[in-house]
Design a protein around this motif. Sequence first.
Motif, PDB file in Angstrom:
ATOM      1  N   ARG A   1      51.212  38.205  43.194  1.00  0.00           N
ATOM      2  CA  ARG A   1      49.888  38.484  43.753  1.00  0.00           C
ATOM      3  C   ARG A   1      48.851  38.634  42.652  1.00  0.00           C
ATOM      4  NH1 ARG A   1      52.572  42.121  47.303  1.00  0.00           N
ATOM      5  NH2 ARG A   1      51.789  43.868  46.063  1.00  0.00           N
ATOM      6  N   ARG A   2      49.211  39.357  41.592  1.00  0.00           N
ATOM      7  CA  ARG A   2      48.270  39.533  40.480  1.00  0.00           C
ATOM      8  C   ARG A   2      47.964  38.202  39.812  1.00  0.00           C
ATOM      9  NH1 ARG A   2      51.284  44.326  39.617  1.00  0.00           N
ATOM     10  NH2 ARG A   2      52.611  43.230  38.094  1.00  0.00           N
ATOM     11  N   SER A   3      48.979  37.351  39.690  1.00  0.00           N
ATOM     12  CA  SER A   3      48.764  36.044  39.079  1.00  0.00           C
ATOM     13  C   SER A   3      47.809  35.194  39.908  1.00  0.00           C
ATOM     14  CB  SER A   3      50.105  35.324  38.918  1.00  0.00           C
ATOM     15  OG  SER A   3      49.919  34.023  38.420  1.00  0.00           O
ATOM     16  N   GLY A   4      47.971  35.217  41.247  1.00  0.00           N
ATOM     17  CA  GLY A   4      47.075  34.462  42.111  1.00  0.00           C
ATOM     18  C   GLY A   4      45.661  34.992  42.055  1.00  0.00           C
ATOM     19  N   ARG A   5      45.510  36.330  41.949  1.00  0.00           N
ATOM     20  CA  ARG A   5      44.172  36.919  41.868  1.00  0.00           C
ATOM     21  C   ARG A   5      43.476  36.506  40.582  1.00  0.00           C
ATOM     22  NH1 ARG A   5      45.607  41.912  42.207  1.00  0.00           N
ATOM     23  NH2 ARG A   5      45.724  41.877  44.483  1.00  0.00           N
ATOM     24  N   TRP A   6      44.220  36.545  39.472  1.00  0.00           N
ATOM     25  CA  TRP A   6      43.619  36.145  38.188  1.00  0.00           C
ATOM     26  C   TRP A   6      43.255  34.657  38.171  1.00  0.00           C
ATOM     27  CZ3 TRP A   6      41.413  39.274  35.082  1.00  0.00           C
ATOM     28  CH2 TRP A   6      41.868  40.578  34.918  1.00  0.00           C
ATOM     29  N   THR A   7      44.067  33.854  38.840  1.00  0.00           N
ATOM     30  CA  THR A   7      43.746  32.425  38.933  1.00  0.00           C
ATOM     31  C   THR A   7      42.452  32.201  39.705  1.00  0.00           C
ATOM     32  OG1 THR A   7      46.101  31.860  38.860  1.00  0.00           O
ATOM     33  CG2 THR A   7      44.597  30.191  39.713  1.00  0.00           C
ATOM     34  N   ALA A   8      42.307  32.923  40.835  1.00  0.00           N
ATOM     35  CA  ALA A   8      41.077  32.804  41.624  1.00  0.00           C
ATOM     36  C   ALA A   8      39.864  33.247  40.814  1.00  0.00           C
ATOM     37  CB  ALA A   8      41.205  33.626  42.903  1.00  0.00           C
ATOM     38  N   LEU A   9      40.000  34.351  40.075  1.00  0.00           N
ATOM     39  CA  LEU A   9      38.883  34.829  39.256  1.00  0.00           C
ATOM     40  C   LEU A   9      38.540  33.846  38.141  1.00  0.00           C
ATOM     41  CD1 LEU A   9      39.782  38.629  38.962  1.00  0.00           C
ATOM     42  CD2 LEU A   9      37.944  37.593  40.300  1.00  0.00           C
ATOM     43  N   ALA A  10      39.551  33.185  37.592  1.00  0.00           N
ATOM     44  CA  ALA A  10      39.298  32.207  36.532  1.00  0.00           C
ATOM     45  C   ALA A  10      38.495  31.020  37.044  1.00  0.00           C
ATOM     46  CB  ALA A  10      40.624  31.734  35.937  1.00  0.00           C
ATOM     47  N   PHE A  11      38.795  30.582  38.267  1.00  0.00           N
ATOM     48  CA  PHE A  11      38.027  29.485  38.850  1.00  0.00           C
ATOM     49  C   PHE A  11      36.613  29.938  39.221  1.00  0.00           C
ATOM     50  CE2 PHE A  11      42.209  27.485  39.638  1.00  0.00           C
ATOM     51  CZ  PHE A  11      41.917  26.202  39.211  1.00  0.00           C
ATOM     52  N   LEU A  12      36.473  31.209  39.589  1.00  0.00           N
ATOM     53  CA  LEU A  12      35.172  31.721  40.008  1.00  0.00           C
ATOM     54  C   LEU A  12      34.265  32.058  38.827  1.00  0.00           C
ATOM     55  CD1 LEU A  12      33.603  32.493  42.590  1.00  0.00           C
ATOM     56  CD2 LEU A  12      34.543  34.812  42.345  1.00  0.00           C
ATOM     57  N   ALA A  13      34.852  32.362  37.677  1.00  0.00           N
ATOM     58  CA  ALA A  13      34.079  32.841  36.526  1.00  0.00           C
ATOM     59  C   ALA A  13      32.974  31.885  36.071  1.00  0.00           C
ATOM     60  CB  ALA A  13      35.024  33.152  35.370  1.00  0.00           C
ATOM     61  N   PRO A  14      33.222  30.564  35.947  1.00  0.00           N
ATOM     62  CA  PRO A  14      32.133  29.688  35.506  1.00  0.00           C
ATOM     63  C   PRO A  14      30.916  29.727  36.420  1.00  0.00           C
ATOM     64  CG  PRO A  14      34.231  28.552  35.347  1.00  0.00           C
ATOM     65  CD  PRO A  14      34.501  29.820  36.083  1.00  0.00           C
ATOM     66  N   LEU A  15      31.128  29.803  37.736  1.00  0.00           N
ATOM     67  CA  LEU A  15      30.008  29.868  38.670  1.00  0.00           C
ATOM     68  C   LEU A  15      29.252  31.177  38.506  1.00  0.00           C
ATOM     69  CD1 LEU A  15      28.388  28.826  41.088  1.00  0.00           C
ATOM     70  CD2 LEU A  15      30.127  29.852  42.585  1.00  0.00           C
ATOM     71  N   VAL A  16      29.980  32.282  38.366  1.00  0.00           N
ATOM     72  CA  VAL A  16      29.330  33.581  38.192  1.00  0.00           C
ATOM     73  C   VAL A  16      28.500  33.607  36.916  1.00  0.00           C
ATOM     74  CG1 VAL A  16      29.737  36.046  37.844  1.00  0.00           C
ATOM     75  CG2 VAL A  16      31.080  34.790  39.539  1.00  0.00           C
ATOM     76  N   VAL A  17      29.065  33.074  35.828  1.00  0.00           N
ATOM     77  CA  VAL A  17      28.331  33.030  34.561  1.00  0.00           C
ATOM     78  C   VAL A  17      27.076  32.173  34.696  1.00  0.00           C
ATOM     79  CG1 VAL A  17      28.447  32.241  32.162  1.00  0.00           C
ATOM     80  CG2 VAL A  17      30.373  33.484  33.163  1.00  0.00           C
ATOM     81  N   TYR A  18      27.219  31.033  35.350  1.00  0.00           N
ATOM     82  CA  TYR A  18      26.071  30.145  35.551  1.00  0.00           C
ATOM     83  C   TYR A  18      24.962  30.847  36.333  1.00  0.00           C
ATOM     84  CZ  TYR A  18      23.339  26.255  37.414  1.00  0.00           C
ATOM     85  OH  TYR A  18      22.308  25.419  37.782  1.00  0.00           O
ATOM     86  N   LEU A  19      25.321  31.529  37.419  1.00  0.00           N
ATOM     87  CA  LEU A  19      24.324  32.220  38.237  1.00  0.00           C
ATOM     88  C   LEU A  19      23.656  33.354  37.464  1.00  0.00           C
ATOM     89  CD1 LEU A  19      26.176  32.397  41.683  1.00  0.00           C
ATOM     90  CD2 LEU A  19      24.288  30.893  41.042  1.00  0.00           C
ATOM     91  N   LEU A  20      24.433  34.077  36.672  1.00  0.00           N
ATOM     92  CA  LEU A  20      23.865  35.183  35.902  1.00  0.00           C
ATOM     93  C   LEU A  20      22.911  34.682  34.822  1.00  0.00           C
ATOM     94  CD1 LEU A  20      26.976  37.528  35.485  1.00  0.00           C
ATOM     95  CD2 LEU A  20      24.975  37.907  36.934  1.00  0.00           C
ATOM     96  N   VAL A  21      23.327  33.619  34.109  1.00  0.00           N
ATOM     97  CA  VAL A  21      22.542  33.142  32.962  1.00  0.00           C
ATOM     98  C   VAL A  21      21.290  32.398  33.420  1.00  0.00           C
ATOM     99  CG1 VAL A  21      22.558  31.581  30.984  1.00  0.00           C
ATOM    100  CG2 VAL A  21      24.521  33.064  31.426  1.00  0.00           C
ATOM    101  N   PHE A  22      21.419  31.552  34.441  1.00  0.00           N
ATOM    102  CA  PHE A  22      20.313  30.672  34.803  1.00  0.00           C
ATOM    103  C   PHE A  22      19.522  31.134  36.018  1.00  0.00           C
ATOM    104  CE2 PHE A  22      23.255  27.903  32.468  1.00  0.00           C
ATOM    105  CZ  PHE A  22      22.388  27.392  31.513  1.00  0.00           C
TER     106      PHE A  22
END
Length: 318
Positions: free
Chosen positions: A26-47
Amino acid sequence: MAFTRTDAVATTGRPAAKVSPAPGRRRSGRWTALAFLAPLVVYLLVFYAYPLYRNIELSVHDYTPRAFVQGDPEFTGLDNYRAVLSDDAFLAALRNTAVFTLVSIALQYALGLALAVFFQRGFRLSAVLRAMFLVPWLLPLIVSASTWSWMLNSDNGIVNAFLRAFGIGQINWLTSPGTALLSVTVANIWLGIPFNLVILYAGLQNIPASLYEAAGLDGANAWQRFWRITFPLLRPVSAITLLLGLIYTLKVVDIIWIMTRGGPADASATLAIWSYREAFGTGQPDFSPAAAVGNLLILIAFAAGLLHVRLQRKEGSS
């Protein structure tokens, strides 16, 4: 031989309990989901988030060039907003923005829809002509605006030369307060038609041809098929097209600035032009009022987005 869940049902008469995944999985799946989500979150925060925060900060401080260098702007609260709203130029800029925006998106949509319906029929040169209509969309805006400036030039523009051939006198398209806003609006409409054509044409492809065939068998003419089938089924695509057109048109600066610089006598100055001129166009930048005007434009676009969401929910629940 493995003991399956089916065997458990046959033996005990009730289904076997579901086996929960291991905590590590479960923890591995959660970290995988967060890894895919991170670029979008960074993009929204920065731009998005950070520029919006900086714009709000600019609007509630007195940022002069000296304050930018020394980093000690004076906090003014809502004074910049009060100054903008009480300025004599505000109502004129708001009126120009409303006319420029509403006329642009209405005619862009109407002409784009007409062309989309025309190309939906399909004929030998359909693909070539559709590609040609995309040219205004592909050109750099500075090229398009410069071309329109040349065409509408009072002395040697091709438009006045054409009118002179029919005995019509010289019209000062870009230097007369009565025609400057019309001129930049026409140029913006020309630039926006290809976007509406592409989106609406794609929406038309999702309407089943069987509906038109059934309507034809019932004796419906072309206008009835459009009004009873095409237009209602195209409503969701039309709504998002108009919303995007509104947001884009509210922030148009380059076309107007290159053609008229908001003149003459602020006849073609919109809120976006006013904001840009305050910040960069006078040689004496006044960033805080410019940021306040920019935030007012953001509020208008945000209100339009909320209205779109509410109408979509209302339509979905009905």
